[in-house]
Design a protein around this motif. Sequence first.
Motif, short mmCIF file in Angstrom:
data_model
loop_
_atom_site.label_atom_id
_atom_site.label_comp_id
_atom_site.label_asym_id
_atom_site.label_seq_id
_atom_site.Cartn_x
_atom_site.Cartn_y
_atom_site.Cartn_z
N ASP A 54 -0.60 13.08 -20.40
CA ASP A 54 -0.41 12.85 -21.84
C ASP A 54 -1.33 11.73 -22.32
N PRO A 55 -1.72 11.76 -23.61
CA PRO A 55 -2.60 10.72 -24.13
C PRO A 55 -2.00 9.33 -23.98
N ARG A 56 -2.87 8.38 -23.71
CA ARG A 56 -2.48 6.97 -23.70
C ARG A 56 -2.80 6.38 -25.07
N TYR A 57 -2.20 5.24 -25.38
CA TYR A 57 -2.49 4.63 -26.67
C TYR A 57 -3.98 4.37 -26.85
N GLN A 58 -4.66 4.07 -25.78
CA GLN A 58 -6.09 3.77 -25.87
C GLN A 58 -6.93 5.03 -26.15
N ASP A 59 -6.32 6.21 -26.04
CA ASP A 59 -7.04 7.44 -26.29
C ASP A 59 -7.05 7.84 -27.76
N PHE A 60 -6.23 7.19 -28.58
CA PHE A 60 -6.14 7.55 -29.99
C PHE A 60 -7.24 6.89 -30.81
N THR A 61 -7.64 7.56 -31.88
CA THR A 61 -8.53 6.92 -32.85
C THR A 61 -7.74 5.80 -33.54
N PRO A 62 -8.41 4.85 -34.20
CA PRO A 62 -7.67 3.80 -34.91
C PRO A 62 -6.65 4.36 -35.90
N GLU A 63 -7.01 5.44 -36.58
CA GLU A 63 -6.09 6.03 -37.55
C GLU A 63 -4.89 6.66 -36.85
N GLN A 64 -5.14 7.36 -35.76
CA GLN A 64 -4.04 7.96 -35.00
C GLN A 64 -3.13 6.89 -34.40
N LEU A 65 -3.72 5.84 -33.88
CA LEU A 65 -2.93 4.75 -33.31
C LEU A 65 -2.03 4.13 -34.36
N ALA A 66 -2.58 3.90 -35.55
CA ALA A 66 -1.77 3.30 -36.62
C ALA A 66 -0.58 4.18 -36.95
N GLN A 67 -0.78 5.51 -36.97
CA GLN A 67 0.31 6.42 -37.28
C GLN A 67 1.36 6.41 -36.19
N VAL A 68 0.92 6.40 -34.92
CA VAL A 68 1.84 6.39 -33.79
C VAL A 68 2.67 5.11 -33.78
N VAL A 69 2.03 3.96 -34.01
CA VAL A 69 2.75 2.68 -34.02
C VAL A 69 3.77 2.65 -35.15
N ASP A 70 3.40 3.23 -36.29
CA ASP A 70 4.35 3.29 -37.40
C ASP A 70 5.52 4.20 -37.05
N ASP A 71 5.23 5.36 -36.46
CA ASP A 71 6.29 6.31 -36.13
C ASP A 71 7.26 5.75 -35.10
N GLU A 72 6.76 4.95 -34.16
CA GLU A 72 7.58 4.46 -33.07
C GLU A 72 8.22 3.10 -33.34
N ALA A 73 7.73 2.38 -34.35
CA ALA A 73 8.25 1.02 -34.54
C ALA A 73 8.21 0.53 -35.98
N LEU A 74 7.05 0.50 -36.59
CA LEU A 74 6.90 -0.26 -37.84
C LEU A 74 7.59 0.38 -39.03
N PHE A 75 8.00 1.66 -38.93
CA PHE A 75 8.76 2.27 -40.03
C PHE A 75 10.02 1.47 -40.34
N VAL A 76 10.55 0.75 -39.35
CA VAL A 76 11.79 0.00 -39.52
C VAL A 76 11.66 -1.06 -40.61
N THR A 77 10.45 -1.52 -40.90
CA THR A 77 10.28 -2.59 -41.88
C THR A 77 10.32 -2.09 -43.32
#
Length: 636
Positions: free
Chosen positions: A327-350
């Motif tokens: 499976d993809p690692r966080y380092q495999d994502f583009t900056p835009e994809q990484l931002a979306q993943v981080v939001d989906d997994e954590a930052l949406f809480v804010t």
Amino acid sequence: MKSLAARLLALAAALPVLAVLAAGPGVAAPHDGTGARPAASWTGPLSTRGRYVVDANGERFKLKSANWAGAQGTWQGSGNVDEPANNQAGQVSHNIPLGLDRVPVARLLADFHELGINSIRLPFANAVIHDNAPVPDSAVAANPQLRGRTPLQVFDAVVAALTADGFAVILNNHTTSYRFCCGLDGNERWNSGQSTAQWVDDWLFMVNRYKADKRVVGADLRNEVRRDVWDDPNWGWGDSHDEYAAFEEAGNRILQADPDMLVVMEGINWYGIPAAGFSHGRPMLTPVRNLSNTLIDSGKLVYSAHFYAYTGPANTGAGSGPGSTNDPRYQDFTPEQLAQVVDDEALFVTRAGQHFTAPVWISEFGAGGRGSTDAKEQAWLHSFTDILVRNDTDFAVWPLVGWADATGGPLDTWALLSYGPDGRRTGLTDPGDWRAADWTRLIAAPGASGPVPAVNHWNMLGLDHADQNLSRRMLARADWSTGNRKGNCPDGQRLTALARGDSRALCTDAGEPAAGSGDWTTVTDERYVTGGDWAYGYDKLQCPDRTFAVGYSVHNNGMAALLCAPAAAPLPLNGRTLWFDRGDNRPATGGSVASDWAPGRYKGQCADGEYLAGVASTWQRLQYGAPAALLCRPLA
């Protein structure tokens, strides 16, 4: 629970460290990056307002933190525990914070200030609490005043030194035993190698031990909860592996012992079997979207998450072997994809005004620094720090302190500060560490500051498996609805919404009427129904006039009782019937209407300017007593 005498003895044990701090030679005056000592720049305890952490004056206190590891243990599980080769990165911590063998604590603190951090995540193992053996003299060679002390007494001294020098300290229950780290190491859950009851008792011991020190600001309940050999953790199943329930219990017990503590809850770090064809992944905070925690004191919950380049949303981080996946690692994502993943997994809480709204603290992230040539990891760290800067996110880098060899080469290249056997420092701010630019940008990033306005709260009650009694008043009283599952809003909040058929509800303090004196009323029949039949043909539980609903109970999922609290002044008695038996009926705007706190169930919610005065239900037509309508009345 420690007695007052025991706490005084613990404080006395720390006094020699404070004397050393005062007399330490050649130590630069610590600062917070603006020339002022941190001791003069904030006042504990800390709380939360919406997505922000604030100090005792309501000023934003952004957690710019680092992990001072060691007291969680560094032994990797085989061989002689004192042999460097058998410890993480060849570093033998002797189960105390790293570096005390090489550098006086006063110099360590000065170096911490130089990095620009204001807070320390301080990991510990439950074993520290029960370990009565003194650490070897060699483990505290640079701090001889600590000779002859147990790991816990050294931990006491470190906490006292940090807080006296202006740092906020968040205690982190990292492991059960001293074994490091991660995967199948016997430390997978809060109740790996110990019972949940013992884990909670250990937390109460730690909280009471440091209760008098208002710069010990938080309890980070457990590190990286994950699957063991046979079982997954879960979020809300009601069994012995239910992280949601265990964290709720521990958090509320901690706040009963010390209402000043922040309670930090990390999501599930890993579940499932990491192999193609099997379900597996790293949900982190995603379950909070639909099942968030509510504590007896609003404004004390902080959520946390961990991100590393070599792991991923469904990647364990293992480089090879049976635990690795493609499976993809966080380092495999583009900056835009990484931002979306981080939001989906954590930052949406804010996001403001939802049932899950809270600060998110990225309590671990990091990368190999000096000497590293991993281009993908370097690109990831740059993109990840961009995300933290752009979202004004609280953070804690891993790790803060490590060892260096005799030439100054770090043994653990991830450490921000490394110290050789002679105490010589090789640090992030010294020439040659590629991470310095990203770190400087992160530390100096503009963000919200100054006073943070008070916020309204919308908090979930979930009676899926058990009571959820969040009222201090009712916790001190007898069972108000015997034989039924019951939920009480935190004191200062009222019931504002119910779901149909799964026993979930929503509380709020938006426009909360002032509470009056007098007893709270348990309503089990229609004796208080006034003003006409507002739900013809349905059974009605209606609060007495001049009271409002603050709790409810169910039998199976059928309504059993309402709990009603008196208001200080008369409340309007006109109102409306809000039906939700055939679909959601929630306001178009207002609190928590953009989030789903009862998936798959119809929800009825009074407007923010209304109070819930009654609930209608029926056992006819196969409705089984599920709530079908609310009586919503204006607050003014």
